[in-house]
Design a protein around this motif. Sequence first.
Motif, mmCIF file in Angstrom:
data_model
loop_
_atom_site.group_PDB
_atom_site.id
_atom_site.type_symbol
_atom_site.label_atom_id
_atom_site.label_comp_id
_atom_site.label_asym_id
_atom_site.label_seq_id
_atom_site.Cartn_x
_atom_site.Cartn_y
_atom_site.Cartn_z
ATOM 1 N N ASP A 272 -2.563 -9.322 15.445
ATOM 2 C CA ASP A 272 -2.229 -7.894 15.338
ATOM 3 C C ASP A 272 -1.060 -7.617 14.410
ATOM 4 O OD1 ASP A 272 -2.734 -8.124 18.801
ATOM 5 O OD2 ASP A 272 -4.085 -7.107 17.375
ATOM 6 N N VAL A 273 -0.052 -8.498 14.480
ATOM 7 C CA VAL A 273 1.189 -8.219 13.752
ATOM 8 C C VAL A 273 1.656 -9.474 13.019
ATOM 9 C CG1 VAL A 273 3.619 -7.572 14.013
ATOM 10 C CG2 VAL A 273 1.892 -6.507 15.464
ATOM 11 N N LEU A 274 2.137 -9.283 11.816
ATOM 12 C CA LEU A 274 2.704 -10.387 11.040
ATOM 13 C C LEU A 274 4.214 -10.178 10.956
ATOM 14 C CD1 LEU A 274 0.164 -10.333 8.080
ATOM 15 C CD2 LEU A 274 0.033 -11.724 10.162
ATOM 16 N N LYS A 275 4.980 -11.233 11.250
ATOM 17 C CA LYS A 275 6.439 -11.112 11.157
ATOM 18 C C LYS A 275 6.905 -11.883 9.921
ATOM 19 C CE LYS A 275 10.547 -11.009 14.025
ATOM 20 N NZ LYS A 275 11.108 -11.183 15.357
ATOM 21 N N ILE A 276 7.461 -11.142 8.960
ATOM 22 C CA ILE A 276 7.881 -11.750 7.683
ATOM 23 C C ILE A 276 9.311 -11.318 7.381
ATOM 24 C CG2 ILE A 276 7.435 -11.823 5.198
ATOM 25 C CD1 ILE A 276 4.441 -11.140 5.957
ATOM 26 N N ASP A 277 10.215 -12.288 7.244
ATOM 27 C CA ASP A 277 11.623 -11.976 6.937
ATOM 28 C C ASP A 277 12.162 -10.866 7.846
ATOM 29 O OD1 ASP A 277 11.304 -13.804 4.906
ATOM 30 O OD2 ASP A 277 10.892 -12.293 3.360
ATOM 31 N N GLU A 278 11.973 -11.087 9.165
ATOM 32 C CA GLU A 278 12.490 -10.159 10.181
ATOM 33 C C GLU A 278 11.803 -8.781 10.190
ATOM 34 O OE1 GLU A 278 14.166 -13.330 11.024
ATOM 35 O OE2 GLU A 278 14.414 -11.609 12.371
ATOM 36 N N LYS A 279 10.820 -8.579 9.330
ATOM 37 C CA LYS A 279 10.089 -7.280 9.387
ATOM 38 C C LYS A 279 8.694 -7.529 9.951
ATOM 39 C CE LYS A 279 10.112 -3.872 6.363
ATOM 40 N NZ LYS A 279 9.992 -3.156 5.073
ATOM 41 N N GLU A 280 8.099 -6.495 10.584
ATOM 42 C CA GLU A 280 6.771 -6.629 11.166
ATOM 43 C C GLU A 280 5.754 -5.788 10.393
ATOM 44 O OE1 GLU A 280 7.770 -7.869 15.754
ATOM 45 O OE2 GLU A 280 6.823 -5.903 15.357
ATOM 46 N N TYR A 281 4.577 -6.389 10.182
ATOM 47 C CA TYR A 281 3.501 -5.697 9.451
ATOM 48 C C TYR A 281 2.252 -5.725 10.323
ATOM 49 C CZ TYR A 281 6.739 -6.495 5.612
ATOM 50 O OH TYR A 281 7.869 -6.519 4.816
ATOM 51 N N SER A 282 1.754 -4.527 10.661
ATOM 52 C CA SER A 282 0.547 -4.468 11.493
ATOM 53 C C SER A 282 -0.685 -4.803 10.663
ATOM 54 C CB SER A 282 0.379 -3.066 12.085
ATOM 55 O OG SER A 282 1.501 -2.769 12.870
ATOM 56 N N VAL A 283 -1.592 -5.554 11.280
ATOM 57 C CA VAL A 283 -2.865 -5.867 10.618
ATOM 58 C C VAL A 283 -3.852 -4.748 10.955
ATOM 59 C CG1 VAL A 283 -4.776 -7.502 10.450
ATOM 60 C CG2 VAL A 283 -2.431 -8.346 10.819
ATOM 61 N N VAL A 284 -4.484 -4.175 9.938
ATOM 62 C CA VAL A 284 -5.494 -3.134 10.186
ATOM 63 C C VAL A 284 -6.784 -3.848 10.546
ATOM 64 C CG1 VAL A 284 -6.849 -1.259 9.161
ATOM 65 C CG2 VAL A 284 -4.411 -1.543 8.558
ATOM 66 N N HIS A 285 -7.243 -3.667 11.811
ATOM 67 C CA HIS A 285 -8.485 -4.316 12.246
ATOM 68 C C HIS A 285 -9.670 -3.499 11.747
ATOM 69 C CE1 HIS A 285 -6.058 -6.337 15.660
ATOM 70 N NE2 HIS A 285 -6.098 -7.078 14.576
ATOM 71 N N LEU A 286 -10.382 -4.081 10.839
ATOM 72 C CA LEU A 286 -11.452 -3.339 10.171
ATOM 73 C C LEU A 286 -12.620 -3.047 11.108
ATOM 74 C CD1 LEU A 286 -11.818 -4.883 6.612
ATOM 75 C CD2 LEU A 286 -11.140 -2.561 7.221
ATOM 76 N N THR A 287 -13.095 -1.809 11.052
ATOM 77 C CA THR A 287 -14.358 -1.419 11.715
ATOM 78 C C THR A 287 -15.148 -0.629 10.680
ATOM 79 O OG1 THR A 287 -13.430 0.717 12.384
ATOM 80 C CG2 THR A 287 -13.160 -1.148 13.937
ATOM 81 N N GLN A 288 -16.447 -0.441 10.963
ATOM 82 C CA GLN A 288 -17.275 0.353 10.041
ATOM 83 C C GLN A 288 -16.695 1.749 9.898
ATOM 84 O OE1 GLN A 288 -19.691 -0.988 8.204
ATOM 85 N NE2 GLN A 288 -19.667 0.981 7.111
ATOM 86 N N GLU A 289 -16.166 2.271 11.004
ATOM 87 C CA GLU A 289 -15.595 3.635 11.009
ATOM 88 C C GLU A 289 -14.397 3.711 10.058
ATOM 89 O OE1 GLU A 289 -14.138 4.614 14.854
ATOM 90 O OE2 GLU A 289 -13.600 6.676 14.338
ATOM 91 N N ILE A 290 -13.537 2.707 10.114
ATOM 92 C CA ILE A 290 -12.343 2.711 9.234
ATOM 93 C C ILE A 290 -12.791 2.644 7.771
ATOM 94 C CG2 ILE A 290 -10.411 1.250 8.468
ATOM 95 C CD1 ILE A 290 -9.773 0.700 11.388
ATOM 96 N N ILE A 291 -13.817 1.847 7.521
ATOM 97 C CA ILE A 291 -14.316 1.731 6.133
ATOM 98 C C ILE A 291 -14.869 3.070 5.651
ATOM 99 C CG2 ILE A 291 -16.092 0.656 4.685
ATOM 100 C CD1 ILE A 291 -15.698 -1.914 6.315
ATOM 101 N N GLU A 292 -15.648 3.728 6.528
ATOM 102 C CA GLU A 292 -16.218 5.039 6.149
ATOM 103 C C GLU A 292 -15.096 6.026 5.832
ATOM 104 O OE1 GLU A 292 -19.733 3.401 6.127
ATOM 105 O OE2 GLU A 292 -19.205 5.387 5.347
ATOM 106 N N GLN A 293 -14.057 6.006 6.692
ATOM 107 C CA GLN A 293 -12.935 6.943 6.463
ATOM 108 C C GLN A 293 -12.257 6.642 5.122
ATOM 109 O OE1 GLN A 293 -10.431 6.205 9.860
ATOM 110 N NE2 GLN A 293 -11.634 7.541 11.217
ATOM 111 N N ARG A 294 -12.116 5.378 4.828
ATOM 112 C CA ARG A 294 -11.369 4.983 3.625
ATOM 113 C C ARG A 294 -12.115 5.357 2.348
ATOM 114 N NH1 ARG A 294 -7.231 1.381 2.264
ATOM 115 N NH2 ARG A 294 -7.568 0.117 0.409
#
Length: 358
Positions: A334-356
């Motif tokens: 879900d989350v990547l921690k890099i140099d003390e900062k956190e980056y959320s992973v966007v979990h791809l779904t067909q719906e997210i792709i359609e929106q994009r």
Amino acid sequence: MFKRSLAIMLTIIFGLMMIGCGSSDKDGGAPSDTVKEEVKENIVVGFSQLGAESDWRSAHTESIINTFTEENGYELIFEDGQQKQANQIMAIRTFIQQEVDYIILAPVTEKGWDTVLQEAKDADIPVIIVDRMVDVADESLFTCWVGADFELEGQKVTEWLRQYTLKNNIAAKDVHIVNIQGTLGGSSQIGRTKRLRDAVEAYGWDLLEEKPGDFTRTKGKEVMEEFLKQYDNINVVYCENDNEAYGAIEAIEATGKKVGLDIGNGEIMVVSFDGVKRDAMSYALKGKIACIAECNPLHGPRVQAIIETLETGEQPVKFHYMDEEIFSAYESIDVLKIDEKEYSVVHLTQEIIEQRYQ
Ligand code: GZL
């Protein structure tokens, strides 16, 4: 610049003449708007694009062209460098002769720009660098830069891969990676390659080989075919852009091997960068690309804002970083921690792709 200063001077003289002739508004005030409108000059922008090698590049070019339109008050002169720095240098010299008001440069590689950027500076033409960076002795040779943190993009992918191996009990020594690099010497290749090498060093992965795929599908397929002939234990392919990933997937599947995340059971994992086209996201939804670090090509509006600031006489911030995500259909990270900062992973779904891509 000279052309527009002349036009502005003419406006003032013409306006003063109108006041003198009493033909401006009744109380002899400032010349009517129609006078200023008639001689308003469009801002002339020379854009040296490095080529047309990938979906990302096409989207980047489109963003600039769609921003610097006549209706927005610009005249855009576009030159395609066809991956050659010499062509881009020639284009910049032509822009200088044409006395453009601004130059936008998307440099194919980092080095070799000092002389021509000095010529632009001597001609008092501000240069805005977009996408990859220029490595110059004097940073005053360019006014601003708009682009991505390519090393962070590389860290997002390698951190995602590290988490994947930990969650699936894959020993570092059993991760056998090949790197299909981007165009050698460009900042995107330099940054993404550096962060893979750092991760290999830090985590003990086995980096079998790196070869340039020039950010193209054709070359990516060719390089993957060579790797598959040379190594029988590849289980991760680090592609420095999506077009290379498409080529690599084609080459892998042509051998009857399976592309996917189950590297413990013989599948070959592909990871990539850009996330511009629907194709890439569809591959990711199917797990054929395990994760994609987004590289945002929509620089047009950011560059326009810089030019508008410069037009007011203000000095904009020098470095402008684009906002970027990381995409994956794998839901256990879900989350990547890099140099003390956190980056959320966007979990791809067909719906997210359609929106994009609606
Ligand atoms: C990234 C850009 C790279 C893209 C490729 O900003 O330099 O060049 O990742 C493109 O797709 O060809």
